[in-house]
Design a protein around this motif. Structure first.
Motif, PDB file in Angstrom:
ATOM      1  N   GLY A  70       0.820  -1.213   0.000  1.00 47.76           N
ATOM      2  CA  GLY A  70       0.000   0.000   0.000  1.00 47.76           C
ATOM      3  C   GLY A  70       0.848   1.254   0.000  1.00 47.76           C
ATOM      4  N   ASN A  71       1.913   1.268   0.818  1.00 45.53           N
ATOM      5  CA  ASN A  71       2.785   2.442   0.888  1.00 45.53           C
ATOM      6  C   ASN A  71       3.506   2.682  -0.433  1.00 45.53           C
ATOM      7  N   LEU A  72       3.954   1.596  -1.062  1.00 43.75           N
ATOM      8  CA  LEU A  72       4.619   1.736  -2.357  1.00 43.75           C
ATOM      9  C   LEU A  72       3.672   2.348  -3.370  1.00 43.75           C
ATOM     10  N   MET A  73       2.426   1.896  -3.297  1.00 44.20           N
ATOM     11  CA  MET A  73       1.466   2.390  -4.246  1.00 44.20           C
ATOM     12  C   MET A  73       1.156   3.862  -4.000  1.00 44.20           C
ATOM     13  N   ALA A  74       1.022   4.227  -2.710  1.00 44.19           N
ATOM     14  CA  ALA A  74       0.693   5.614  -2.390  1.00 44.19           C
ATOM     15  C   ALA A  74       1.849   6.535  -2.740  1.00 44.19           C
ATOM     16  N   ALA A  75       3.104   6.061  -2.549  1.00 44.41           N
ATOM     17  CA  ALA A  75       4.261   6.920  -2.776  1.00 44.41           C
ATOM     18  C   ALA A  75       4.571   7.050  -4.262  1.00 44.41           C
ATOM     19  N   GLY A  76       4.445   5.963  -4.977  1.00 42.14           N
ATOM     20  CA  GLY A  76       4.734   6.001  -6.394  1.00 42.14           C
ATOM     21  C   GLY A  76       3.604   6.670  -7.154  1.00 42.14           C
ATOM     22  N   GLY A  77       3.658   6.601  -8.459  1.00 41.41           N
ATOM     23  CA  GLY A  77       2.637   7.263  -9.249  1.00 41.41           C
ATOM     24  C   GLY A  77       1.401   6.415  -9.465  1.00 41.41           C
ATOM     25  N   MET A  78       1.300   5.286  -8.736  1.00 43.91           N
ATOM     26  CA  MET A  78       0.187   4.379  -9.003  1.00 43.91           C
ATOM     27  C   MET A  78      -1.152   5.024  -8.678  1.00 43.91           C
ATOM     28  N   VAL A 247       5.103 -11.119  -2.910  1.00 42.62           N
ATOM     29  CA  VAL A 247       5.195 -10.975  -4.357  1.00 42.62           C
ATOM     30  C   VAL A 247       4.579  -9.640  -4.792  1.00 42.62           C
ATOM     31  N   ALA A 248       3.461  -9.261  -4.162  1.00 40.20           N
ATOM     32  CA  ALA A 248       2.822  -7.980  -4.480  1.00 40.20           C
ATOM     33  C   ALA A 248       3.785  -6.823  -4.246  1.00 40.20           C
ATOM     34  N   CYS A 249       4.543  -6.901  -3.135  1.00 42.43           N
ATOM     35  CA  CYS A 249       5.519  -5.848  -2.838  1.00 42.43           C
ATOM     36  C   CYS A 249       6.556  -5.741  -3.947  1.00 42.43           C
ATOM     37  N   PHE A 250       7.102  -6.873  -4.352  1.00 44.89           N
ATOM     38  CA  PHE A 250       8.151  -6.845  -5.364  1.00 44.89           C
ATOM     39  C   PHE A 250       7.603  -6.366  -6.697  1.00 44.89           C
ATOM     40  N   TYR A 251       6.386  -6.787  -7.013  1.00 45.28           N
ATOM     41  CA  TYR A 251       5.763  -6.352  -8.259  1.00 45.28           C
ATOM     42  C   TYR A 251       5.594  -4.826  -8.238  1.00 45.28           C
ATOM     43  N   ALA A 252       5.040  -4.307  -7.122  1.00 45.61           N
ATOM     44  CA  ALA A 252       4.835  -2.855  -7.015  1.00 45.61           C
ATOM     45  C   ALA A 252       6.165  -2.120  -7.094  1.00 45.61           C
ATOM     46  N   LEU A 253       7.175  -2.693  -6.456  1.00 43.68           N
ATOM     47  CA  LEU A 253       8.495  -2.059  -6.448  1.00 43.68           C
ATOM     48  C   LEU A 253       9.094  -2.006  -7.860  1.00 43.68           C
ATOM     49  N   LEU A 254       9.020  -3.144  -8.564  1.00 38.81           N
ATOM     50  CA  LEU A 254       9.583  -3.200  -9.913  1.00 38.81           C
ATOM     51  C   LEU A 254       8.899  -2.202 -10.837  1.00 38.81           C
ATOM     52  N   ILE A 255       7.571  -2.149 -10.755  1.00 33.34           N
ATOM     53  CA  ILE A 255       6.832  -1.222 -11.613  1.00 33.34           C
ATOM     54  C   ILE A 255       7.202   0.222 -11.288  1.00 33.34           C
ATOM     55  N   SER A 256       7.277   0.540  -9.990  1.00 31.04           N
ATOM     56  CA  SER A 256       7.599   1.924  -9.625  1.00 31.04           C
ATOM     57  C   SER A 256       9.021   2.285 -10.040  1.00 31.04           C
ATOM     58  N   LEU A 257       9.929   1.314  -9.929  1.00 33.97           N
ATOM     59  CA  LEU A 257      11.328   1.611 -10.243  1.00 33.97           C
ATOM     60  C   LEU A 257      11.581   1.693 -11.741  1.00 33.97           C
ATOM     61  N   PHE A 258      11.021   0.735 -12.481  1.00 29.09           N
ATOM     62  CA  PHE A 258      11.438   0.611 -13.877  1.00 29.09           C
ATOM     63  C   PHE A 258      10.406   1.063 -14.901  1.00 29.09           C
ATOM     64  N   VAL A 259       9.114   0.977 -14.566  1.00 26.67           N
ATOM     65  CA  VAL A 259       8.118   1.376 -15.560  1.00 26.67           C
ATOM     66  C   VAL A 259       7.681   2.826 -15.317  1.00 26.67           C
ATOM     67  N   TYR A 260       7.218   3.099 -14.086  1.00 22.75           N
ATOM     68  CA  TYR A 260       6.776   4.460 -13.783  1.00 22.75           C
ATOM     69  C   TYR A 260       7.969   5.359 -13.431  1.00 22.75           C
ATOM     70  N   LYS A 261       9.040   4.768 -12.961  1.00 21.93           N
ATOM     71  CA  LYS A 261      10.280   5.492 -12.635  1.00 21.93           C
ATOM     72  C   LYS A 261      10.029   6.671 -11.688  1.00 21.93           C
ATOM     73  N   ASP A 262       9.313   6.432 -10.601  1.00 17.46           N
ATOM     74  CA  ASP A 262       9.059   7.552  -9.707  1.00 17.46           C
ATOM     75  C   ASP A 262       9.447   7.254  -8.255  1.00 17.46           C
ATOM     76  N   ILE A 263      10.216   6.191  -8.034  1.00 21.95           N
ATOM     77  CA  ILE A 263      10.704   5.943  -6.679  1.00 21.95           C
ATOM     78  C   ILE A 263      12.230   5.893  -6.708  1.00 21.95           C
ATOM     79  N   THR A 264      12.856   6.708  -5.856  1.00 20.93           N
ATOM     80  CA  THR A 264      14.310   6.671  -5.754  1.00 20.93           C
ATOM     81  C   THR A 264      14.677   5.772  -4.580  1.00 20.93           C
ATOM     82  N   LEU A 265      15.964   5.409  -4.488  1.00 19.00           N
ATOM     83  CA  LEU A 265      16.385   4.543  -3.384  1.00 19.00           C
ATOM     84  C   LEU A 265      16.175   5.237  -2.047  1.00 19.00           C
ATOM     85  N   LYS A 266      16.432   6.547  -2.026  1.00 16.39           N
ATOM     86  CA  LYS A 266      16.239   7.346  -0.814  1.00 16.39           C
ATOM     87  C   LYS A 266      14.783   7.246  -0.354  1.00 16.39           C
ATOM     88  N   LYS A 267      13.875   7.390  -1.334  1.00 14.44           N
ATOM     89  CA  LYS A 267      12.452   7.339  -1.050  1.00 14.44           C
ATOM     90  C   LYS A 267      12.066   5.942  -0.558  1.00 14.44           C
TER      91      LYS A 267
END
Lengths: 430, 162
Positions: A70-78, A247-267
């Protein structure tokens, strides 16, 4: 004697403002100290041991994972992308933004298991937008707060995971059982939104240009796969609930990092820390409560209450109504996890004696307790929505009444017709 | 006390990032090995559970530092300011008492289990149990710092961080 001390110390500590997790640890500790049945050094050891075994559970690993998703989704552009998608679905109706608010909560509910993350993520975007388009602020806050309570009903759901681990019922079955009541809640709230939008003539949203549609659908589609992975994985037996959350966490993480590109390591680091802090609020309650429940069981409190109720009535439906009222009152004052942990071992043996299905009862209990998240005076979601909307609790309280009425209607329907809850799990042979 | 509490908070943040992300990686590895390599691992579940205990206590300490633990405040919000401070101190003392119980109990457990090894990983059971006294000590420092130097208002209605 023991029960008197427990009740009094519980009330005093809670009203003094001691956090609920610590209250749950303090009550049995002080009770044991006062009665002196166990020597003090043994009490500390027992407390630590119970705390450890309470948290040390493979099922409960799902709690931080679902919060993280949920946090990954709220922080990223999802969230933003899902909003566009919901705009496409219901934005063109009169009162479009209010419909969007309910719709996105239902989708959000399919990914994370908590209501509070939803209130702040959706509210911080939609409440200002609704204000700008001329909606009443109180109405905007009320829609945001109540629709976020759909989160713990539509699977995945943290309260269901906790209920399942306490009552030893299948979490997959509970997740399935939550689907219909969750959809009913959503439909009921959209009904309320529709009524007020027409009455107060709220603005319609713009139709999307046809050539934008495919882009919006594809972008949102990447997120919409997530609930399918989670539920599909659990139901087909490919994943345990914990694994599916991971698995949901990793999926959300991969999408935010590589597809939407809106999460930095700091974030990402910030997200992990806030996930840890939030989930520990639940986990400490779980851990501390295990000594509490142990003492309740030793003192045979469940049997005592069963006798009490049976002296009053033996009608199954009447008992469920009584328990509903009790839960609603408790739900307004106490946090969901704590209420679940204390009350499940006490109430479940009573209702199963009268032929109530544990899955039916679990959904009813959670439905009840999450309604408490939006009822004054202590509804957590209500507070968050108020502070985002910059309005007062008194004013939102008036705006929230019709939404609460809709939630109550769903609760009564689900209490009386148990097949509404049980049909789906039965279909899958649970 | 503030300073010690701040330093410990920083350290526990890094530890928490480590335990929580390792936990995620471990469970993910468990799935990968079972389906892709057809070689189920037997120790991943146990490791995950122990990391959960560590994460919960570290996270609990961080939440205590930030006054994030959920409390019922509708009564304490309505008493006069003077009383509120006194009640807040008493509540903090009770929290300290409870943390002390857990810390002492945790030390006892570590001591009692110093010769045991865990069933799957074969690591000393003291390692997972150590989360209780370590987490307890960090919480104790935070709580004492709050008690002697109450900078922020105590209690929280359940707002989650960020």
């Amino acid at each position: 004697m023991v029960i008197t001390i427990m009740v009094i110390s519980f009330a005093v500590f809670l009203l003094m403002g001691v956090p609920i997790a610590f209250v749950l640890g303090l009550v049995p500790a002080t009770t044991l100290l006062i009665t002196g049945t166990i020597d003090p050094l043994h009490i500390t050891q027992l407390a630590a041991q119970k705390m450890f075994t309470g948290i040390d559970s493979a099922i409960l690993m799902a709690v931080p994972f679902f919060i993280m998703a949920g946090n990954l989704m709220a922080a990223g552009g999802m969230t933003r992308r899902l909003l566009k998608f919901c705009n496409l679905l219901v934005g063109w109706l009169r009162g479009g933004l209010a419909y969007i608010n309910v719709a996105i909560s239902m989708i959000f509910a399919g990914i994370t298991g908590a209501a509070v993350a939803d209130t702040s993520a959706v509210g911080s975007i939609l409440i200002p937008a609704m204000k700008e388009e001329g909606y009443d602020v109180d109405f905007a806050a009320a829609v945001t707060a109540t629709s976020s309570t759909i989160g713990p009903i539509i699977p995945p759901s943290i309260p269901f995971i906790i209920y399942g681990s306490l009552s030893e019922t299948s979490i997959a079955a509970l997740f399935l059982a939550g689907m219909v009541p969750g959809l009913l809640l959503g439909i009921a709230m959209m009904g309320v939104v529709g009524y007020f939008s027409r009455k107060r003539n709220y603005p319609k949203g713009k139709m999307l240009a046809l050539k934008e549609v495919p882009g919006v659908v594809v972008e949102a589609g990447l997120v919409l796969i997530l609930p399918l992975i989670i539920l599909g994985g659990i139901l087909t037996g490919v994943f345990t609930p914990t694994e599916s959350a991971c698995v949901a966490c990793f999926y959300a993480l991969l999408i935010s990092l590589f597809v939407y590109k809106d999460i930095t390591l700091k974030k990402l680091q910030r997200i992990i820390i806030s996930t840890g802090a939030t989930s520990s609020l639940v986990m400490l309650v779980v851990g501390m409560a295990s000594l509490f429940s142990w003492l309740l069981a030793i003192e045979e409190v469940p049997q005592l209450i069963t006798h009490l109720i049976m002296g009053f009535t033996e009608n199954k439906f009447l008992i469920l109504i009584l328990i509903n009222i009790l839960l609603l009152v408790i739900g307004t004052f106490m946090e969901t996890t704590a209420s679940l942990i204390i009350l499940t071992p006490v109430l479940l043996p009573i209702v199963t004696k009268f032929g109530v299905d544990p899955i039916h009862f679990g959904v009813m209990m959670v439905l009840n307790l999450v309604i408490g998240l939006t009822t004054p005076p202590v509804g957590v979601c209500l507070f968050i929505a108020c502070s985002i909307a910059e309005t007062t609790l008194e004013r939102v309280t008036r705006a929230i009444v019709p939404f609460l009425a809709a939630s109550f209607a769903v609760l009564v329907i689900c209490t009386y017709w148990e097949w509404i809850i049980l049909a789906l799990p039965r279909l899958f042979n649970f | 006390m503030r300073l010690v509490s701040d330093i410990l908070d920083n350290i526990s943040r890094y530890l928490l990032v480590f335990t929580l992300s390792t936990m995620a990686v471990v469970v993910f590895t468990q799935v990968l090995f079972r389906y892709l390599l057809n070689f189920p691992l037997f120790w991943t579940e146990e490791l995950g559970r122990y990391l959960l205990v560590w994460s919960s206590l570290l996270g609990g300490a961080i939440a205590l530092k930030r006054h994030e633990h959920i409390a019922v405040t509708f009564l304490t919000d309505r008493v006069p300011k003077k009383f509120r401070a006194v009640i807040g101190k008493c509540a903090m003392l009770l929290i300290i008492f409870q943390i002390a119980i857990l810390t002492v109990g945790g030390v006892e457990l570590v001591y009692l289990t110093k010769l045991q090894t865990s069933p799957a990983l074969r690591i000393p059971m003291a390692l997972p149990y150590l989360a209780l006294p370590v987490g307890g000590c960090i919480m104790l420092v935070h709580a004492l710092a709050h008690l002697f130097d109450p900078g922020q208002p105590g209690g929280n209605d359940g707002n989650t961080p960020d």
